[in-house]
Design a protein around this motif. Structure first.
Motif, PDB file in Angstrom:
ATOM      1  N   LEU A  53      -1.382   2.091  -4.630  1.00  0.00           N
ATOM      2  CA  LEU A  53      -0.517   0.938  -4.383  1.00  0.00           C
ATOM      3  C   LEU A  53       0.848   1.218  -5.003  1.00  0.00           C
ATOM      4  CD1 LEU A  53      -3.045  -1.802  -5.530  1.00  0.00           C
ATOM      5  CD2 LEU A  53      -2.419  -1.284  -3.155  1.00  0.00           C
ATOM      6  N   GLU A 101      -5.983  -2.848  -1.947  1.00  0.00           N
ATOM      7  CA  GLU A 101      -4.965  -3.648  -1.253  1.00  0.00           C
ATOM      8  C   GLU A 101      -5.009  -5.135  -1.567  1.00  0.00           C
ATOM      9  OE1 GLU A 101      -4.340  -3.286   3.102  1.00  0.00           O
ATOM     10  OE2 GLU A 101      -5.387  -1.386   2.810  1.00  0.00           O
ATOM     11  N   LYS A 140       0.866  -1.166   0.000  1.00  0.00           N
ATOM     12  CA  LYS A 140       0.000   0.000   0.000  1.00  0.00           C
ATOM     13  C   LYS A 140       0.906   1.220   0.000  1.00  0.00           C
ATOM     14  CE  LYS A 140      -2.778   1.555   3.390  1.00  0.00           C
ATOM     15  NZ  LYS A 140      -3.321   1.491   4.690  1.00  0.00           N
TER      16      LYS A 140
END
Ligand code: 5AD
Ligand code: SF4
Length: 481
Positions: free
Chosen positions: A441, A457, A433
């Motif tokens: 990301l 995620e 993350k």
């Protein structure tokens, strides 16, 4: 790789087994019983912290140290106010040693407040006699010291420390042993380092590694393949094959095998997506390897090829066994086979006797090769290496000036190089993350370039296509393609 040991089956009543890894399982169990008892007495769980200095090889060793500590019942924490702190040290440059001494001062203060605290030191720096002498004399609060050859004995050494209550120092001068099947706790669930060989036989004249890591020893191909298969079964998609000089893999095996042949075997493992490796010595990089890289679907589009200097005169004094011209010819051959490849390198500035002309040769090489990134180092004198005895050390101000010039040039080339992918949609392995940008990301291209893009995620650990929208100098901003 290691599959969880069934400690229930192991008896600690009799003497320790003589064979490995069974001997270490026995000591893991003994330590575990001790830690459980301590936890009960204290009414809390003992904690541990592993700090790593240096290279990828050390990072992998640290995962093995943490594997043992967790197996015996320590709970890992990020900070050094833990009950067991171990520094896995590096000694490739003098400032690495200085850092360790600095940290030790800080640790001694923490230890004064925690009577249960144990401090351990291991790794390359411990293979230097003068270091251990200094620690023995002036750092008496250190509880356990061991080196690079016997780190598989970590559980046994911890037990000796528990049992004797006095400082344990165990440093070996060499070994030909490789112990398999010990615990390991990896940092990332989806990628892992895999040692393929230990040690180095090259004796580059500035480098201390051959003295502290010993002669080359290759792991058996079947052990390497088995470890990777088990990693893949445990969700790993990318591996980094580790060795001081991977191109000489397999020479000392009972049934010799080349690195290129090993790569072809690894390529066949289903579920494995990406293969990286480091480090490659230019003198041993074969046509066979280039051909395997050209045809492989899994080997990443990246090669770390340390040049160290662009001057053939200095390269000879460094004992590198190639010239500026032969290095450039090799680069050309690699680029012809794998046109998009990202090349990275290591450069040392200020090797004894380096003149301004020699340095300009290095600048010429970086302009010709156009590296994606360069690790630049100021020469550091390592006692015991041939270069340490060479006269004509380069004045500090000259080194500093050249180093800054090199850095500027390297950065400007890297910024230009990265732009070649602008607008393309490429596969990214999602690694984490993004902590700075909400909803983003961070991942890496096959070439190693970092990409930030919006996403959920749940994608971490998977490979997804991302459109590279904007180059930001040394990373990309993108969007799922
Ligand atoms: N001084 C400076 N840099 C060094 N390296 C190795 N030994 C030294 C030294 N004595 C660098 C080399 C090597 C990298 C891992 O560290 O560039 O490739
Ligand atoms: Fe050191 Fe040279 Fe061996 Fe690399 S190849 S570890 S630089 S001696």
């Amino acid at each position: 790789m290691y599959t969880k040991i069934d400690l229930e089956q192991i008896s600690t009543n009799g003497p320790a087994p003589e064979t490995e890894p069974e001997r270490q399982y026995y000591f893991i169990k003994k330590c575990k019983e001790y830690v459980e008892q301590k936890n009960k007495e204290l009414g809390r769980s003992l904690t541990c912290c592993v700090q790593t200095f240096g290279c990828q090889m050390n990072a992998r060793d640290s995962e093995k140290l943490l594997g043992i500590l967790e197996e015996i019942g320590y709970v890992p924490v990020e900070t050094e106010d833990a009950d067991f702190v171990i520094y896995n040290t590096c000694t490739v440059r003098e400032n690495a040693n200085q850092k360790v001494y600095g940290h030790l001062g800080y640790l001694s203060n923490i230890k004064k407040k925690n009577p249960h605290m144990l401090i351990a030191l291991c790794g390359c720096m411990m293979q230097e006699e003068l270091v251990v002498e200094k620690l023995r004399k002036s750092y008496r609060f250190v509880d356990l010291i061991f080196g690079t050859y016997n780190n598989y004995k970590f559980a046994e050494l911890i037990w000796e420390r528990f049992d004797s209550n006095s400082t344990i120092i165990d440093i070996w001068k060499e070994t030909d042993q490789i112990v398999e099947e010990l615990p390991v706790e990896r940092k990332y669930p989806f990628k892992s380092g895999v040692n393929i060989m230990f040690g180095c036989n090259n004796f580059c004249s500035y480098c201390i590694v051959p003295y502290v890591r010993g002669r080359e020893r290759s792991r058996k191909p079947e052990d390497i393949i088995k470890e990777i298969q088990e990693l893949v079964a445990d969700n790993v998609v990318e591996i980094m094959l580790l060795g001081q000089n991977v191109n000489s893999y397999g020479k000392n095996l009972e049934q010799p095998m080349t690195f290129a042949q090993l790569l072809q075997e690894i390529e066949k493992i289903p579920g494995l997506e990406r293969i990286r490796f480091m480090t490659s010595h230019p003198k041993d990089l074969s046509d066979e390897l280039i051909e395997v890289m050209r045809t492989s679907k899994k080997i990443c589009c990246q090669l770390h090829l340390p040049v160290q200097s662009g001057s053939s005169r200095i390269l000879q004094k460094m004992n590198r066994h190639y010239t500026k011209e032969s290095y450039l010819a090799l680069v050309e051959k690699i680029r012809a086979a794998v046109p998009d490849i990202s090349l990275t390198t290591d450069i040392i500035v200020g090797f004894p006797g380096e003149t301004q002309e020699d340095f300009e040769e290095t600048m010429d090489v970086i302009r010709k090769v156009r590296y994606d990134s360069v690790f630049t180092f100021i020469y550091s004198k390592r006692t015991g290496t041939p270069a340490a005895a060479m006269e004509e050390q380069v004045p500090e101000e000259v080194v500093k000036k050249n180093f800054d010039r090199l850095l500027k040039e390297v950065q400007s080339i890297a910024t230009e190089r990265i732009e070649r992918f602008q607008g393309r949609t490429m596969d990214v392995l999602v690694e984490e993350k993004n902590e700075q940008l909400e909803g983003y990301l961070t991942g890496r291209l096959s070439s190693g370039i970092v990409v930030h893009f919006p996403g959920d995620e749940s994608l971490i650990g998977t490979i997804v296509p991302v459109k590279l929208e904007e180059s930001k100098g040394f990373y990309y901003m993108g969007k799922r393609g």
